[in-house]
Structure formats: structure tokens, C-alpha cells
Design an enzyme around this catalytic site. Structure first.
Site, mmCIF file in Angstrom:
data_model
loop_
_atom_site.group_PDB
_atom_site.id
_atom_site.type_symbol
_atom_site.label_atom_id
_atom_site.label_comp_id
_atom_site.label_asym_id
_atom_site.label_seq_id
_atom_site.Cartn_x
_atom_site.Cartn_y
_atom_site.Cartn_z
ATOM 1 N N GLU A 107 24.184 -20.495 -75.878
ATOM 2 C CA GLU A 107 24.368 -19.224 -76.046
ATOM 3 C C GLU A 107 24.747 -18.389 -74.683
ATOM 4 O O GLU A 107 24.718 -18.958 -73.662
ATOM 5 C CB GLU A 107 22.974 -18.470 -76.236
ATOM 6 C CG GLU A 107 22.003 -18.942 -75.127
ATOM 7 C CD GLU A 107 20.483 -18.392 -75.454
ATOM 8 O OE1 GLU A 107 20.190 -18.287 -76.732
ATOM 9 O OE2 GLU A 107 19.752 -18.210 -74.402
ATOM 10 N N CYS A 120 26.359 -13.643 -69.279
ATOM 11 C CA CYS A 120 25.519 -14.479 -68.564
ATOM 12 C C CYS A 120 25.826 -15.760 -69.445
ATOM 13 O O CYS A 120 25.734 -15.901 -70.824
ATOM 14 C CB CYS A 120 23.967 -13.973 -69.152
ATOM 15 S SG CYS A 120 22.817 -15.033 -69.007
ATOM 16 N N CYS A 127 17.340 -28.213 -70.897
ATOM 17 C CA CYS A 127 17.073 -28.276 -69.552
ATOM 18 C C CYS A 127 16.260 -29.486 -69.298
ATOM 19 O O CYS A 127 15.252 -29.771 -70.018
ATOM 20 C CB CYS A 127 16.376 -27.057 -69.049
ATOM 21 S SG CYS A 127 16.374 -26.573 -67.092
ATOM 22 N N CYS A 131 9.839 -25.018 -66.995
ATOM 23 C CA CYS A 131 9.115 -23.892 -66.448
ATOM 24 C C CYS A 131 8.401 -23.243 -67.674
ATOM 25 O O CYS A 131 8.829 -23.319 -68.748
ATOM 26 C CB CYS A 131 10.349 -22.897 -65.946
ATOM 27 S SG CYS A 131 11.133 -23.549 -64.888
ATOM 28 N N CYS A 134 9.386 -20.529 -69.912
ATOM 29 C CA CYS A 134 10.916 -20.322 -70.476
ATOM 30 C C CYS A 134 10.980 -21.045 -71.830
ATOM 31 O O CYS A 134 10.476 -22.348 -71.928
ATOM 32 C CB CYS A 134 11.888 -20.962 -69.237
ATOM 33 S SG CYS A 134 13.388 -21.225 -69.841
ATOM 34 N N GLU A 192 19.879 -25.453 -65.856
ATOM 35 C CA GLU A 192 19.764 -25.466 -64.431
ATOM 36 C C GLU A 192 21.148 -25.843 -63.738
ATOM 37 O O GLU A 192 21.468 -27.016 -64.011
ATOM 38 C CB GLU A 192 18.498 -26.321 -63.917
ATOM 39 C CG GLU A 192 18.524 -26.458 -62.485
ATOM 40 C CD GLU A 192 18.532 -25.418 -61.533
ATOM 41 O OE1 GLU A 192 17.811 -24.402 -61.778
ATOM 42 O OE2 GLU A 192 19.539 -25.185 -60.644
ATOM 43 N N ASN A 322 9.989 -11.958 -71.384
ATOM 44 C CA ASN A 322 10.367 -12.111 -72.806
ATOM 45 C C ASN A 322 9.544 -12.923 -73.766
ATOM 46 O O ASN A 322 9.626 -14.381 -73.403
ATOM 47 C CB ASN A 322 11.949 -12.336 -72.865
ATOM 48 C CG ASN A 322 12.766 -11.350 -72.398
ATOM 49 O OD1 ASN A 322 12.641 -10.081 -72.622
ATOM 50 N ND2 ASN A 322 13.424 -11.776 -71.366
ATOM 51 N N CYS A 365 16.288 -15.719 -72.707
ATOM 52 C CA CYS A 365 16.614 -17.212 -72.732
ATOM 53 C C CYS A 365 16.082 -17.929 -73.598
ATOM 54 O O CYS A 365 14.801 -17.953 -74.170
ATOM 55 C CB CYS A 365 15.664 -17.373 -71.333
ATOM 56 S SG CYS A 365 16.182 -18.935 -70.563
HETATM 57 N N1 SAH Z 1 17.642 -22.433 -64.564
HETATM 58 C C1 SAH Z 1 18.118 -21.425 -64.032
HETATM 59 C C2 SAH Z 1 18.741 -20.365 -64.649
HETATM 60 C C3 SAH Z 1 18.609 -20.075 -65.838
HETATM 61 S S1 SAH Z 1 17.322 -19.226 -66.248
HETATM 62 C C4 SAH Z 1 16.825 -20.887 -63.556
HETATM 63 O O1 SAH Z 1 15.688 -21.167 -63.744
HETATM 64 O O2 SAH Z 1 17.013 -19.800 -62.404
HETATM 65 C C5 SAH Z 1 17.737 -17.399 -65.643
HETATM 66 C C6 SAH Z 1 16.498 -16.456 -65.589
HETATM 67 O O3 SAH Z 1 15.602 -16.248 -66.690
HETATM 68 C C7 SAH Z 1 15.480 -17.109 -64.380
HETATM 69 O O4 SAH Z 1 14.997 -16.454 -63.757
HETATM 70 C C8 SAH Z 1 14.403 -17.529 -65.436
HETATM 71 O O5 SAH Z 1 13.033 -17.961 -64.772
HETATM 72 C C9 SAH Z 1 14.225 -16.632 -66.348
HETATM 73 N N2 SAH Z 1 13.335 -16.638 -67.528
HETATM 74 C C10 SAH Z 1 13.361 -17.737 -68.325
HETATM 75 N N3 SAH Z 1 12.658 -17.557 -69.295
HETATM 76 C C11 SAH Z 1 12.258 -16.144 -69.320
HETATM 77 C C12 SAH Z 1 11.413 -15.470 -70.212
HETATM 78 N N4 SAH Z 1 10.933 -15.845 -71.079
HETATM 79 N N5 SAH Z 1 11.315 -14.016 -69.836
HETATM 80 C C13 SAH Z 1 11.960 -13.437 -68.785
HETATM 81 N N6 SAH Z 1 12.629 -14.327 -67.648
HETATM 82 C C14 SAH Z 1 12.920 -15.466 -68.020
HETATM 83 FE FE1 SF4 Z 2 15.112 -24.558 -66.864
HETATM 84 FE FE2 SF4 Z 2 15.636 -22.308 -65.636
HETATM 85 FE FE3 SF4 Z 2 14.180 -22.313 -67.790
HETATM 86 FE FE4 SF4 Z 2 13.062 -23.431 -65.626
HETATM 87 S S1 SF4 Z 2 13.601 -21.046 -66.324
HETATM 88 S S2 SF4 Z 2 13.128 -24.329 -67.811
HETATM 89 S S3 SF4 Z 2 15.076 -24.309 -64.735
HETATM 90 S S4 SF4 Z 2 16.409 -22.682 -67.814
#
Ligand code: SAH
Ligand code: SF4
Length: 387
Positions: A107, A120, A127, A131, A134, A192, A322, A365
Site C-alpha cells: 500500500e 507514504c 515485516c 511490534c 502494528c 522496516e 489506529n 498501517c
Molecule cells: N517499520 C518502520 C516504518 C513503518 S511503520 C517503523 O516501525 O518505524 C510507520 C509508523 O507507524 C511507525 O512509527 C509505526 O510505529 C506506526 N504504526 C504502526 N502501526 C500503527 C497503528 N496501528 N497506529 C498508529 N501508528 C502505527
Molecule cells: Fe514492522 Fe514498523 Fe510495524 Fe514494527 S511498526 S511491525 S517495524 S512495520
């Protein structure tokens, strides 16, 4: 016929050397190659050509030869959604790894704002990290994106919002009258980026070329969960703006939310940040902090956050969580986000809350891709019920 088969290998994503090799393989003599590379480069990355026919500066024979072996294909658009607030989201299908198989999905999201437009983009399908808040983290890594697929997301977005010279003439189905255009690129989609280092670096090199796509490195931001050893290397080899997914101020909590913290804890991460090249008030690191109700959103957490970041040229970005189906967290209450933001504000960080965008099209995300997986599952159920 110089219009190529879209399945032929694309030239999108190639650098000057590779374009030179492409011409060499077609028999273009060495003395002419530099000029041909400059010409095709301009048409690919500054003018957004989608067919060799448009590149009339090249001879008809050369266009035909290019078209026999190559294409200018971008990732295929599966869906395009436009939010009431102007946010656009594309679900893109990448090339399949084996003939006959369906390619994986990623996406890309475009977020227009008053003074800027942010694209974005994704760096991986899925990934390797997990996390806990996420959605992408619940999907296994399918594969890394190639430079072509990373730059291809920028090309698709520019095609669709009509951000090329003569865009209307080139693509009558595009949306050339979009008021706002792409001014910033953020690597905050799926994956990532520092675990796909070379491809992301090469793609951002193409994005930053001033005679091509032309995004200054000050307007490109890589977001990382904290792959500490790759941060100085990124500084040396790409040196874009940096965002850090911090999300917690204590190691025990960050171990849970961002498990890569077990390998590289907060102190090591912040050390790497302090050493990032050429930081100043004009070039700050963004610290992202997702607001999770009752988990990381206390006033004590806010105070600790500003204490931890003291001395680092920093911006703080509070992200309302989110939610996604089955997520083990809730978004903090708005009043709590405001109280938290006030502590951050008083410490001198301006407008720290990221306003939620594109909620009606699930622009968070990982959401769109999973929605499409669900749709397929429900379509199968319907078929089964009908038979
Ligand atoms: N992997 C990288 C970049 C992609 S995620 C990273 O983790 O930084 C981009 C951003 O969205 C990151 O700060 C991540 O922590 C945040 N993110 C992921 N899932 C989310 C959610 N459900 N609600 C809000 N932010 C989220
Ligand atoms: Fe991967 Fe970034 Fe999501 Fe963590 S927040 S699982 S590093 S995409």
C-alpha cells in the site's frame, strides 16, 4: 510497434549505469550512450513517460528495440481510494515471483495538507518485526521490495495525481487537477526500511536526483523501529531525514511494544540518534510515539519522554493509535492525548499530535491490504454458499 508488453522488465528503478548497460545490450555505440542515458533519464524520471512511443527524442528503431525487451511498467493499481479529506490510498500488486502466481500486495498513501503533500511508501511486503500495536507486524515478511517497486510507488502516485509536465496529455485517466502535490516522501508504509537497506538507499538516490524526481533529502524521511547498527550507515550513505518509532520511554515496556528493543535498547538507540550526521534545529530527528490507552500515555511518561530527548535536535510526533480488528490496545482518550501533548509542548516541541487522516478509507498501517485478504475470504464463502 514500440509500445512494450507491460510484463517485460521495466526500466523504472534503474540508475544511469544500468540504463547505459541497457543501451549497450541493444548495440548503441559507447560514444552515443551518455547522451541516450541523459535523454531516457529525463523522460523516465522528470517527465514520467509511460510508453516508449512518447520518447520521440530517441529514433523510432531504438524505441522499437527498447520496447521489444523492456517496459516502463509501474506496480499495478488494484484499487484507488479517495478519502473525504483528500487522502488517497493505493493497493498495488507487485510482480509475481513465479509465473502463474499472484504477485504480493503493498500500500501507498498520499496525504495532502495545507502546506505540503506527503507520500507514504512501503519498503517490504509484511515485516520481520512484530511490534504489538502494528497490523503489518502480524503479517510475515513476504519479501523485500526492489528499487523499481519502491520508486514505482512514487511514479504511480505522480501518474494518478497528474504531477508530471503535460500530465493531462499523457494520461487522460489521471487526476491532473489535484490541488496539492507530493512535496515529501516518508518511508512509513509497510516494512522496516533499514532491513531492506540497499534497495531503499538506491531508490531514495533516484528519488533525490535533482534532474529527475527531484525530492530534496530534507524532504525524504526514513522511519525505523530502531535497527541501531544501520542508522550510522544510513546517515553516511543516504542521509535523509530520520524518524524513530520510540513509543515507550522504559525498556521493559518498549521490549513489549517494539521487540527489537531487546536487541538494541533505548539508550543505544538514542546514542545512535545523537551521532546522526548534520543534526541542527533545521534538521531534527522525529520521534514517533503511538498513544495507547493506559499503556504509555501517562503524564509521567510524557515527562520522561522530554527528559530522554533533551539535547537531541528533535520533533515529537504523537500518533493516535489506529485500531485494527483484534488489536490488543485502544487509542488513548482525546483529553489524555491533549494533557500529554501539553507537557511535550511546554518543553518546547510545537504541534506534536499527528492528526488522523483518511480514516474513512482505512489509511492506517497495514489496514488496506488486510481488508483485501478479508474480501477474498468472504468472496470464497459466498461462492461456497452459492454452489
Ligand atoms: N517499520 C518502520 C516504518 C513503518 S511503520 C517503523 O516501525 O518505524 C510507520 C509508523 O507507524 C511507525 O512509527 C509505526 O510505529 C506506526 N504504526 C504502526 N502501526 C500503527 C497503528 N496501528 N497506529 C498508529 N501508528 C502505527
Ligand atoms: Fe514492522 Fe514498523 Fe510495524 Fe514494527 S511498526 S511491525 S517495524 S512495520
Amino acid at each position: 510497434m514500440s509500445n512494450s508488453d507491460q510484463n517485460s522488465p521495466t526500466l523504472i528503478g534503474l540508475g544511469r549505469n544500468e540504463l547505459g548497460e541497457t543501451f549497450a545490450a541493444l548495440g548503441v555505440p559507447e560514444r552515443a550512450r551518455g547522451m541516450r542515458v541523459a535523454q531516457i533519464w529525463n523522460w523516465l524520471y522528470a517527465r514520467g513517460a509511460t510508453s516508449f512511443d512518447q520518447i520521440t527524442v530517441l529514433s523510432k528503431d531504438l524505441r522499437a528495440a527498447l520496447g521489444e525487451r523492456h517496459s516502463l511498467a509501474r506496480p499495478e493499481i488494484v484499487t484507488e481510494q479517495v478519502s473525504a479529506d483528500g487522502t488517497r490510498k493505493w493497493l498495488l500488486r507487485l510482480a509475481a515471483d513465479r509465473p502463474g502466481a499472484q504477485g504480493p500486495l503493498v500500500e501507498t498513501v498520499y496525504i495532502p495538507e495545507e502546506t505540503r503533500g506527503t507520500l507514504c511508501i512501503s519498503s517490504q511486503v509484511g515485516c520481520t518485526l512484530t511490534c504489538s500495536f502494528c497490523h503489518t507486524g502480524t503479517q510475515p515478511l513476504v519479501r523485500n521490495l526492489t528499487p523499481a517497486e519502491i520508486v514505482g510507488q512514487i511514479m504511480v502516485a505522480r501518474d494518478r495525481i497528474g504531477e508530471w509536465p503535460d500530465a493531462r496529455a499523457q494520461d487522460p485517466t489521471g487526476l491532473p487537477n489535484a490541488e496539492r502535490k507530493i512535496t515529501n516522501i516518508v518511508l512509513m508504509g509497510m516494512g522496516e526500511p533499514l532491513y531492506n537497506f540497499e534497495n531503499v538507499r538506491d531508490a531514495m538516490g533516484l528519488a533525490a536526483a535533482s534532474d529527475g524526481l527531484g525530492y530534496s533529502k530534507r524532504r525524504i524521511t526514513l522511519s525505523t523501529s530502531g535497527v541501531v547498527p544501520e542508522i550510522p550507515r544510513w546517515g553516511q550513505e543516504a542521509n535523509t531525514m530520520l524518524a524513530i518509532s520510540l513509543h515507550a520511554v522504559r525498556d521493559d515496556l518498549r521490549d513489549e511494544l517494539v521487540p527489537i528493543n531487546r536487541k538494541w535498547p533505548i539508550a543505544e538507540l538514542l546514542d545512535a540518534c545523537r551521532q546522526y550526521p548534520s543534526l541542527s534545529n533545521a534538521k531534527r530527528i522525529t520521534f514517533e510515539y503511538v498513544m495507547l490507552k493506559g499503556v504509555n500515555d501517562s503524564i509521567a511518561d510524557a515527562r520522561e519522554l522530554v527528559r530522554l530527548l533533551a539535547g537531541i535536535p528533535a520533533k515529537i510526533n504523537l500518533i493516535p493509535f489506529n485500531a485494527w480488528p483484534g488489536a490488543p490496545y485502544e487509542c488513548s482518550d482525546w483529553e489524555q492525548i491533549e494533557r500529554f501533548a501539553e507537557v511535550v509542548n511546554r518543553a518546547g516541541y510545537a504541534s506534536p499530535v499527528r492528526s488522523p487522516r483518511g480514516r474513512d478509507i482505512m489509511a492506517a498501517c497495514g489496514q488496506l491490504k488486510s481488508a483485501s485478504v478479508k474480501e477474498r475470504a468472504s468472496a470464497r464463502r459466498l461462492e461456497a454458499a452459492a454452489s
